[in-house]
Motif scaffolding. Structure first.
Motif, short mmCIF file in Angstrom:
data_model
loop_
_atom_site.label_atom_id
_atom_site.label_comp_id
_atom_site.label_asym_id
_atom_site.label_seq_id
_atom_site.Cartn_x
_atom_site.Cartn_y
_atom_site.Cartn_z
N PRO A 104 -5.86 -6.12 -7.03
CA PRO A 104 -6.45 -4.94 -6.39
C PRO A 104 -5.62 -3.68 -6.53
CG PRO A 104 -5.61 -6.48 -4.74
CD PRO A 104 -5.57 -7.19 -6.06
N ASN A 105 -4.33 -3.80 -6.79
CA ASN A 105 -3.50 -2.61 -7.00
C ASN A 105 -3.89 -1.87 -8.28
OD1 ASN A 105 -2.23 -5.01 -8.36
ND2 ASN A 105 -0.92 -3.40 -9.21
N VAL A 106 -4.46 -2.61 -9.25
CA VAL A 106 -4.81 -2.02 -10.53
C VAL A 106 -5.90 -0.95 -10.35
CG1 VAL A 106 -5.84 -2.50 -12.80
CG2 VAL A 106 -4.09 -4.02 -11.86
N THR A 107 -6.78 -1.14 -9.38
CA THR A 107 -7.84 -0.16 -9.15
C THR A 107 -7.26 1.22 -8.91
OG1 THR A 107 -9.28 -1.87 -8.21
CG2 THR A 107 -9.79 0.42 -7.66
N PHE A 108 -6.26 1.32 -8.05
CA PHE A 108 -5.64 2.60 -7.76
C PHE A 108 -4.78 3.09 -8.92
CE2 PHE A 108 -6.14 1.46 -3.10
CZ PHE A 108 -7.07 2.46 -2.84
N ASP A 109 -4.06 2.18 -9.56
CA ASP A 109 -3.19 2.57 -10.68
C ASP A 109 -4.00 3.16 -11.82
OD1 ASP A 109 -0.99 1.68 -9.30
OD2 ASP A 109 -0.76 -0.19 -10.40
N VAL A 110 -5.10 2.48 -12.17
CA VAL A 110 -5.93 2.95 -13.28
C VAL A 110 -6.57 4.29 -12.94
CG1 VAL A 110 -8.01 2.47 -14.62
CG2 VAL A 110 -6.36 0.65 -14.20
N PHE A 111 -7.08 4.41 -11.71
CA PHE A 111 -7.67 5.70 -11.33
C PHE A 111 -6.67 6.83 -11.44
CE2 PHE A 111 -7.78 8.82 -7.87
CZ PHE A 111 -8.85 9.59 -8.32
N SER A 112 -5.47 6.64 -10.92
CA SER A 112 -4.49 7.73 -10.91
C SER A 112 -4.12 8.16 -12.33
CB SER A 112 -3.23 7.33 -10.13
OG SER A 112 -2.54 6.27 -10.77
N LEU A 113 -3.89 7.20 -13.21
CA LEU A 113 -3.50 7.54 -14.57
C LEU A 113 -4.65 8.13 -15.36
CD1 LEU A 113 -1.30 4.40 -15.37
CD2 LEU A 113 -0.50 6.74 -15.08
N CYS A 114 -5.84 7.57 -15.19
CA CYS A 114 -7.01 8.11 -15.91
C CYS A 114 -7.34 9.51 -15.42
CB CYS A 114 -8.21 7.19 -15.75
SG CYS A 114 -8.11 5.68 -16.74
N LEU A 118 0.83 -1.20 0.00
CA LEU A 118 0.00 0.00 0.00
C LEU A 118 0.87 1.26 0.00
CD1 LEU A 118 -2.93 -0.95 2.41
CD2 LEU A 118 -2.99 -0.73 -0.07
N GLU A 119 1.98 1.20 0.71
CA GLU A 119 2.93 2.32 0.68
C GLU A 119 3.43 2.53 -0.74
OE1 GLU A 119 3.99 4.48 2.86
OE2 GLU A 119 3.42 3.70 4.83
N GLY A 120 3.72 1.43 -1.43
CA GLY A 120 4.19 1.52 -2.81
C GLY A 120 3.12 2.06 -3.74
N ILE A 121 1.87 1.63 -3.55
CA ILE A 121 0.75 2.12 -4.37
C ILE A 121 0.56 3.61 -4.16
CG2 ILE A 121 -1.75 2.02 -4.64
CD1 ILE A 121 -1.53 -1.01 -4.01
N ALA A 122 0.59 4.04 -2.90
CA ALA A 122 0.45 5.47 -2.61
C ALA A 122 1.63 6.26 -3.18
CB ALA A 122 0.35 5.69 -1.09
N GLY A 123 2.81 5.68 -3.09
CA GLY A 123 3.99 6.34 -3.66
C GLY A 123 3.89 6.51 -5.16
N ASP A 124 3.39 5.47 -5.84
CA ASP A 124 3.21 5.57 -7.29
C ASP A 124 2.20 6.66 -7.64
OD1 ASP A 124 5.02 3.56 -7.77
OD2 ASP A 124 3.53 1.99 -8.04
#
Length: 418
Positions: free
Chosen positions: A120-130, A70-76
């Motif tokens: 589940p990491n894809v949910t945050f990754d896709v949101f941030s990029l979109c 989660l730290e890595g996801i938030a960092g990305d």
């Protein structure tokens, strides 16, 4: 029927144009902070998903969220917020002889549909990029990660509401096959669909969709240890590519070894066997390893390769080994069994390496480095929606620029066409 969701998301996508890049960045940073502040609720939901899956399942690692992940996801997400906006870039500009002024400028696709499995990491990754690129998104996760995905989207919605942004810019569909079918047929609502998962999912989406599709994800990955390869580099590269995370698409599936270097094979295999990787070796490779002292300690981990050992995306602690007599034979193997994702060569011969990179038809081709680096964040792109393995449109890690399109702006002074 999900038409109402598609209609609301399409309408909401238009409102994203009203946000400045600074506002988008502020919201992304707020979501990143919320991921850490609210990590217990995310981990609790993730634990519900994990409880339904056997730990022996190769997808378990990909499904699991931890404090550090989660730290890595938030960092990305924070990294994405620091990147330049991909919007409004003038990519071509000229004035015609008749005085018309032409300008080609980057714009969002509009609504991006994302289909993914136990990620589940894809949910945050896709949101941030979109969100950063001005796109709304419709998410269709798998049932294995449904609790995690719903908690994550709920958190995103809470932040969006706080900033007065329509929550319809991020929609999560039911985790059903029927929802997938409706999404793939949402002509006029979904501008681009991206499947991220195994070959079965990608083939289904490609063969079924009536909306535009970019294929990502499936990776049958090879590494060629050349006759001029450095042993220490090779050991580290193969071990990292295979065992860093076995459930991801950039993980190594097959090691090709030049026949003149078979005596080095036990040394290359040793770090893999320390992590209990099962090796499916052809006859020459099998003999080279079986005749070593190492074999007596790990005999159960060495098996004879079959026709199905090559061209398989294992997504597990398993790997094939094939002996080749030349660079040309290695290239032929990759051409036959590779998926166009990532391939690597270990060699100290620059001419051989350049020929390998020129001849291999893949999105990412490495020289003396592991395929585990095929990742949007590792490429300095902030994050990624997926790894495109096709040639039409984006190829390789898909980040901000890859989920934008363009339009032409034409200015005149009353000219008419003869």
């Amino acid at each position: 029927m999900l038409k109402d969701i598609f209609e609301r998301t399409k309408r909401a996508s238009k409102t994203l144009a009203l946000l400045s890049d600074e506002q988008r960045n502020e919201i992304l940073l707020a979501v990143a902070d919320a991921i850490i502040a609210q990590k217990e609720r995310i981990l609790k939901a993730n634990a519900e998903d994990l409880a339904k899956m056997e730990k022996s399942n190769p997808l378990y690692d990909r499904l699991q969220l931890t404090d550090s992940r989660l730290e890595g996801i938030a960092g990305d997400m924070r990294n994405v917020a620091t990147l330049p906006s991909p919007l409004g870039h003038v990519t071509k500009q000229k004035t015609l002889p008749n005085g018309l002024r032409l300008c080609r400028v980057s714009v969002p696709f509009g609504v991006i549909g994302m289909i993914y499995e136990a990620r589940p990491n894809v949910t945050f990754d896709v949101f941030s990029l979109c969100f950063k690129s001005g796109n709304a998104c419709v998410l269709k996760g798998g049932k294995d990660a449904d609790c995690s995905n719903r908690e994550e989207v709920a958190l995103i919605h809470e932040v969006l509401e706080k900033y007065g942004v329509s929550t319809d810019v991020v929609a999560l569909l039911p985790a059903t096959h029927e929802a997938t079918g409706e999404m793939l047929n949402a002509v006029g609502y979904i501008d681009l669909c991206i499947p991220r998962g195994g070959r079965k999912l990608i083939d289904f989406v490609r063969d079924t969709a009536r909306v535009p599709v970019i294929e990502t994800g499936a990776g049958v990955v090879n590494t060629y240890f050349d006759k001029d390869g450095d042993l220490e580099k090779g050991k580290a590269i193969v071990n990292n590519a295979k065992t860093r995370r076995v459930s991801v698409c950039n993980a190594l599936d097959c090691l090709l070894v030049h026949e003149s270097r078979l005596s080095d094979l036990p040394a290359i295999v040793e770090p893999l066997w320390e992590k209990n990787v099962i090796i499916y070796a052809d006859d020459k490779a099998f003999a080279a390893v079986a005749n070593s002292a190492l074999y007596t300690l790990h005999s159960t981990l060495l098996q004879h390769a079959t026709s199905e050992s090559f061209g398989t995306e294992f997504m597990d602690y398993k790997m094939a080994i094939r002996t080749v007599a030349s660079l040309e034979e290695a290239l032929a193997h990759i051409d036959q069994y590779g998926s166009g994702h990532s391939e690597s060569i270990v060699t100290e011969n620059e001419a051989t390496a350049r020929q390998f990179q020129q001849m291999v038809d893949a999105a990412c081709v490495y020289w003396n480095a592991p395929t585990s680096f095929t990742d949007g964040a590792q490429f300095g792109l902030g994050a990624e929606i997926g790894i495109s393995t096709q040639k039409l449109g984006p190829r390789g890690p898909m980040a901000l620029e890859e989920i934008c399109t363009y339009k032409w702006l034409i200015e005149g002074e009353g000219q008419t066409r003869p």
